[in-house]
Design a protein around this motif. Structure first.
Motif, PDB file in Angstrom:
ATOM      1  N   GLU A  22       3.995 -13.808   8.301  1.00  0.00           N
ATOM      2  CA  GLU A  22       3.096 -12.727   7.891  1.00  0.00           C
ATOM      3  C   GLU A  22       2.261 -13.108   6.674  1.00  0.00           C
ATOM      4  O   GLU A  22       1.254 -12.449   6.374  1.00  0.00           O
ATOM      5  N   GLY A  23       2.705 -14.120   5.981  1.00  0.00           N
ATOM      6  CA  GLY A  23       2.000 -14.570   4.796  1.00  0.00           C
ATOM      7  C   GLY A  23       2.647 -15.832   4.269  1.00  0.00           C
ATOM      8  O   GLY A  23       3.630 -16.330   4.842  1.00  0.00           O
ATOM      9  N   ARG A  43      -3.029 -14.697 -15.548  1.00  0.00           N
ATOM     10  CA  ARG A  43      -2.647 -14.947 -14.158  1.00  0.00           C
ATOM     11  C   ARG A  43      -1.964 -16.296 -14.018  1.00  0.00           C
ATOM     12  O   ARG A  43      -2.302 -17.253 -14.717  1.00  0.00           O
ATOM     13  N   GLY A  44      -0.987 -16.363 -13.107  1.00  0.00           N
ATOM     14  CA  GLY A  44      -0.260 -17.609 -12.933  1.00  0.00           C
ATOM     15  C   GLY A  44       0.219 -17.807 -11.515  1.00  0.00           C
ATOM     16  O   GLY A  44      -0.345 -17.263 -10.561  1.00  0.00           O
ATOM     17  N   ASN A  45       1.268 -18.574 -11.382  1.00  0.00           N
ATOM     18  CA  ASN A  45       1.854 -18.906 -10.091  1.00  0.00           C
ATOM     19  C   ASN A  45       3.252 -18.303  -9.991  1.00  0.00           C
ATOM     20  O   ASN A  45       3.861 -17.988 -11.009  1.00  0.00           O
ATOM     21  N   PRO A  46       3.762 -18.186  -8.750  1.00  0.00           N
ATOM     22  CA  PRO A  46       3.155 -18.493  -7.451  1.00  0.00           C
ATOM     23  C   PRO A  46       2.178 -17.398  -7.017  1.00  0.00           C
ATOM     24  O   PRO A  46       2.112 -16.339  -7.645  1.00  0.00           O
ATOM     25  N   VAL A  47       1.432 -17.662  -5.952  1.00  0.00           N
ATOM     26  CA  VAL A  47       0.502 -16.685  -5.396  1.00  0.00           C
ATOM     27  C   VAL A  47       0.836 -16.479  -3.927  1.00  0.00           C
ATOM     28  O   VAL A  47       1.169 -17.430  -3.219  1.00  0.00           O
ATOM     29  N   LEU A  48       0.762 -15.222  -3.490  1.00  0.00           N
ATOM     30  CA  LEU A  48       1.120 -14.873  -2.123  1.00  0.00           C
ATOM     31  C   LEU A  48      -0.138 -14.435  -1.364  1.00  0.00           C
ATOM     32  O   LEU A  48      -0.880 -13.569  -1.838  1.00  0.00           O
ATOM     33  N   PHE A  49      -0.361 -15.040  -0.193  1.00  0.00           N
ATOM     34  CA  PHE A  49      -1.513 -14.715   0.644  1.00  0.00           C
ATOM     35  C   PHE A  49      -1.052 -14.187   1.999  1.00  0.00           C
ATOM     36  O   PHE A  49      -0.160 -14.761   2.631  1.00  0.00           O
ATOM     37  N   SER A  50      -1.702 -13.115   2.451  1.00  0.00           N
ATOM     38  CA  SER A  50      -1.464 -12.619   3.805  1.00  0.00           C
ATOM     39  C   SER A  50      -2.014 -13.607   4.825  1.00  0.00           C
ATOM     40  O   SER A  50      -2.994 -14.324   4.563  1.00  0.00           O
ATOM     41  N   SER A  51      -1.409 -13.640   6.008  1.00  0.00           N
ATOM     42  CA  SER A  51      -1.893 -14.514   7.077  1.00  0.00           C
ATOM     43  C   SER A  51      -3.333 -14.185   7.478  1.00  0.00           C
ATOM     44  O   SER A  51      -4.029 -15.030   8.035  1.00  0.00           O
TER      45      SER A  51
END
Length: 209
Positions: free
Chosen positions: A96-97, A136-144
């Motif tokens: 899903e991401g 802002r930093g890491n980690p980063v989450l992206f939707s599919s």
């Protein structure tokens, strides 16, 4: 479920030697990072994919026995974006991401990861970004739904360009600065992180094989 992608293909040009292979808390830096990511997910990962490049064979050997899948990006010298694309192409189409981690940040916080996953599951916005005391930093989450857009990025920016493109798509999650993962770009960074672990101020979890 969400996949974890760990970018571990860099040249370590600033440090002068393969930083992911440096000793850290009784094992290598990269193994500590990967074990920490596995633990931080708390069983929520669809899969964990590690993208290799520079010194790929040696790095892969460090990860033997872990419940991950490693791939080699032959174009790793083209920058972080090339490795991000390779990772996205490798994960399950059912994901899903994807949450993107950096291989030289071994102390990613389980609290950060789990809160980000909770926000993502809320379904409000397709990008989730941690903010540590306003930075802002890491980690980063992206939707599919954004994978095809991420596939077009170039250079050494990773997904930053996509994050900055439209603030309305981004959910930010606030954390104190002491939860921010630290890069290992210089010897000073490395020694500072080792001192933190050895003093007991932070921990780097182990994963049973």
């Amino acid at each position: 479920m969400v996949a974890a992608i760990i970018l571990a293909a860099g040249l370590s040009s600033r440090l002068g030697k393969p930083k992911l292979l440096l000793p850290f808390n009784g094992r290598s830096l990269i193994r500590c990072t990967v074990e920490q990511v596995i633990t931080a997910g708390g069983g929520e990962w669809k899969e964990v994919v590690v993208v290799l490049g520079h010194e790929a064979v040696r790095v892969q050997q460090e990860l033997e026995g872990l419940p991950i899948r490693s791939i080699v990006n032959p174009q790793f010298a083209m920058g972080m974006s090339a490795s991000l694309i390779a990772g996205l192409q490798a994960i399950s189409p059912q994901a899903e991401g994807a949450m993107i981690f950096l291989g030289d940040q071994p102390l990613v916080s389980p609290e950060v990861v789990r809160r980000m996953l909770t926000v993502f599951r809320g379904g409000q916005r397709p990008i989730v970004v941690p903010v540590y005391d306003g930075v802002r930093g890491n980690p980063v989450l992206f939707s599919s739904s954004l994978f095809s857009e991420l596939m077009t990025v170039e250079g050494d920016k990773g997904g930053r360009e996509v994050v900055m493109r439209d603030p309305e798509r981004v959910a930010t999650v606030a954390f104190p600065s002491d939860l921010a993962p630290r890069d290992v770009d210089t010897w000073e960074d490395y020694e500072a992180l080792r001192a933190m672990v050895e003093s007991g101020k932070v921990t780097c979890d182990r994963v049973a094989e």
